[in-house]
Scaffold this motif. Structure first.
Motif, mmCIF file in Angstrom:
data_model
loop_
_atom_site.group_PDB
_atom_site.id
_atom_site.type_symbol
_atom_site.label_atom_id
_atom_site.label_comp_id
_atom_site.label_asym_id
_atom_site.label_seq_id
_atom_site.Cartn_x
_atom_site.Cartn_y
_atom_site.Cartn_z
ATOM 1 N N ILE A 360 0.568 -0.933 -0.193
ATOM 2 C CA ILE A 360 -0.406 0.126 -0.073
ATOM 3 C C ILE A 360 0.924 0.936 -0.221
ATOM 4 O O ILE A 360 1.524 1.353 1.247
ATOM 5 C CB ILE A 360 -1.261 -0.295 1.241
ATOM 6 N N LEU A 361 0.500 2.020 -1.038
ATOM 7 C CA LEU A 361 1.951 3.689 -0.877
ATOM 8 C C LEU A 361 0.520 4.398 -1.181
ATOM 9 O O LEU A 361 -0.466 3.904 -1.907
ATOM 10 C CB LEU A 361 2.530 3.597 -2.351
ATOM 11 N N ALA A 362 0.990 5.732 -0.343
ATOM 12 C CA ALA A 362 -0.142 7.024 -0.987
ATOM 13 C C ALA A 362 0.831 7.668 -0.258
ATOM 14 O O ALA A 362 2.072 8.023 -0.456
ATOM 15 C CB ALA A 362 -0.637 6.498 0.803
ATOM 16 N N VAL A 391 6.425 12.945 -6.012
ATOM 17 C CA VAL A 391 5.697 12.876 -5.627
ATOM 18 C C VAL A 391 6.344 12.381 -4.086
ATOM 19 O O VAL A 391 7.266 11.334 -4.109
ATOM 20 C CB VAL A 391 4.613 12.053 -5.543
ATOM 21 N N ASP A 392 5.991 12.774 -2.769
ATOM 22 C CA ASP A 392 6.891 12.080 -1.329
ATOM 23 C C ASP A 392 5.764 11.614 -1.150
ATOM 24 O O ASP A 392 4.508 11.497 -0.628
ATOM 25 C CB ASP A 392 6.508 13.429 -0.372
ATOM 26 N N VAL A 393 6.438 10.190 -0.674
ATOM 27 C CA VAL A 393 5.331 8.723 -0.646
ATOM 28 C C VAL A 393 5.967 7.802 0.430
ATOM 29 O O VAL A 393 7.370 8.374 1.127
ATOM 30 C CB VAL A 393 5.978 7.657 -1.856
ATOM 31 N N ILE A 394 4.526 7.505 1.427
ATOM 32 C CA ILE A 394 4.752 6.801 2.240
ATOM 33 C C ILE A 394 4.329 4.570 2.171
ATOM 34 O O ILE A 394 3.541 4.977 1.316
ATOM 35 C CB ILE A 394 3.613 7.365 3.088
ATOM 36 N N ARG A 395 4.591 4.441 2.452
ATOM 37 C CA ARG A 395 4.453 2.756 2.313
ATOM 38 C C ARG A 395 3.486 2.580 3.910
ATOM 39 O O ARG A 395 4.149 2.236 5.339
ATOM 40 C CB ARG A 395 5.453 1.901 2.552
ATOM 41 N N ILE A 396 2.322 2.120 3.582
ATOM 42 C CA ILE A 396 1.322 2.233 5.092
ATOM 43 C C ILE A 396 1.519 0.902 5.668
ATOM 44 O O ILE A 396 1.789 -0.038 4.494
ATOM 45 C CB ILE A 396 0.124 1.898 4.914
ATOM 46 N N CYS A 397 2.224 0.765 6.152
ATOM 47 C CA CYS A 397 2.297 -0.560 7.149
ATOM 48 C C CYS A 397 1.090 -2.412 7.726
ATOM 49 O O CYS A 397 0.270 -1.665 7.625
ATOM 50 C CB CYS A 397 3.081 0.103 8.197
ATOM 51 N N VAL A 398 0.715 -2.941 6.421
ATOM 52 C CA VAL A 398 0.299 -4.074 6.607
ATOM 53 C C VAL A 398 0.501 -5.116 7.675
ATOM 54 O O VAL A 398 1.342 -5.351 7.622
ATOM 55 C CB VAL A 398 0.530 -4.655 4.782
#
Length: 398
Positions: A360-362, A391-398
């Motif tokens: 999940i990338l946001a 784009v400044d990207v985050i990865r939501i931890c699953v």
């Protein structure tokens, strides 16, 4: 039998009677008229003992007398005497008659019988009307209950109306069932929340407007190679199952499914219902999608099937949302650069972690609106296809 006689007014003397003959005539010079008690008429001779039934001095019965008694055989009879104004050669006479009680009472009995029959028929009619009203009212009540459920778009709670012997009710049932069937088919192609909102607001359209929304994209990793080993029916069954899993999660979190593109899903939050922070429910939906995919992969493993890997992209920002299209065919959808960024973030997942079961990338904009319990890892600025600026990207931890 009716017996008519004449009497002298003011006395009990009888002028004439059918039973008076020359053989029983007792008239003398001193008593030219026979007393009623001596008349050879067993009933009339007891005139003095007959009970007065009616004899007023007012109204239309003025001067009339009606007496009742019983003859020698015990049969009830009436005696009717008038007021005595009839002239007979210059002498006033009183006209009288006695007759069986049935002459007066039979119409009353007939009226009473008719009344009883009428009451019985009325009772039968009321029972029939009650049964008929129940027979008619029951399907109408079911239709009214179903109509209330239709108004709420709760089509699963609408029972099918049965056919009726009454033509109008049968037409109602057929039309209602057809309407519900059509709405059920229609609802498969339209967001329920949108239709509910339009019904509640009494509108038939949703003009485009600008809102801050959050968009989500999902896509299966390597779907082409995965589908090469399946037949067309198997591919359809697989895709339908996959989209059902994802679609149910999105709807559970209040999202609006914009479209299905093959094995991909596009959804958004913040329209048609306004949401203060659409990023949070969108992120929670993404995490729950990861959960259902993991559970489904466990089931696939037991069946000897390969696991399914998916990518999810999230981004929020201003978008135009509403009815987009030609007048004859419109879609309730969103357009704007935010959609493009969300789609590019989903594609970026293949570069960040191509082997992840769910990635999940946001955008950081999404991360800044998430509660503390939703953990994520910053990935910094990333170059995405179609965008000049990273784009400044985050990865939501699953």
């Amino acid at each position: 039998m009716i017996t008519v006689f004449l009497m002298e007014p003011g006395t009990n003397n009888v002028f004439a009677h059918p039973a008076l003959t020359s053989e029983n005539d007792r008239a003398t010079v001193s008593t030219p008229l026979m007393d009623v008690a001596d008349v050879p008429d067993e009933f009339l001779s007891n005139l003095s003992s007959a009970k007065l039934v009616e004899g007023g001095t007012d109204g239309k019965n003025r001067g009339h007398e009606l007496r009742a008694g019983y003859d020698a055989n015990g049969h009830r009879r009436f005696i009717l005497l008038d007021k005595g104004t009839h002239g007979l050669k210059g002498f006033p006479v009183r006209l009288g008659a006695h007759f069986p009680a049935e002459v007066l009472e039979q119409p009353l009995h007939q009226l009473s019988d008719a009344a009883l029959i009428g009451v019985a028929l009325l009772g039968v009619s009321l029972i029939g009307a009650g049964l008929l009203s129940h027979h008619i009212g029951s399907p109408i009540r079911r239709a009214a209950k179903g109509a209330r459920a239709v108004a709420l778009l709760d089509l699963d709670a609408v029972p099918e109306l049965p056919h009726s012997m009454v033509r109008e009710l049968d037409d109602l049932s057929t039309g209602f069932n057809t309407m519900v069937s059509g709405l059920s088919a229609f609802m498969r192609y339209m967001p329920k929340t949108l239709v509910t909102k339009l019904i509640r607001e009494g509108r038939a359209d949703s003009p485009p407007e600008e809102r801050n929304l959050t968009v989500l994209f999902t896509d299966i990793v390597g779907f082409t190679s995965l589908s090469e080993t399946m037949s067309a029916p198997q591919i359809a069954a697989f895709v339908n199952h996959h989209l059902t899993l994802i679609g149910s999660v999105i709807e559970a979190h209040g999202g609006t499914i914009d479209k299905y593109v093959g094995d991909s899903v596009m959804a958004f939050w913040g329209a048609p219902e306004r949401i203060e922070n659409p990023a949070e429910p969108a992120a929670r939906a993404a995490l729950d999608i990861a959960g259902v995919i993991h559970a489904d992969n466990l089931a696939r493993k037991e069946q000897g099937l390969p696991p399914v890997h998916i990518r999810i992209g999230l981004h929020g920002g201003p978008l135009v949302v509403g009815d987009i299209g030609a007048p004859s065919r419109v879609n309730y959808t969103v357009i704007g650069d935010t959609v493009n960024v969300a789609s590019r973030l989903e594609s970026l997942g293949r570069e960040v972690d191509p082997n992840a079961e769910v990635i999940i990338l946001a955008s950081q904009d999404i991360g800044s609106h998430l509660p503390e319990e939703i953990a994520y890892t910053p990935l910094g600025e990333q170059k995405v296809k179609g965008k000049d600026r990273p784009v400044d990207v985050i990865r939501i931890c699953v």
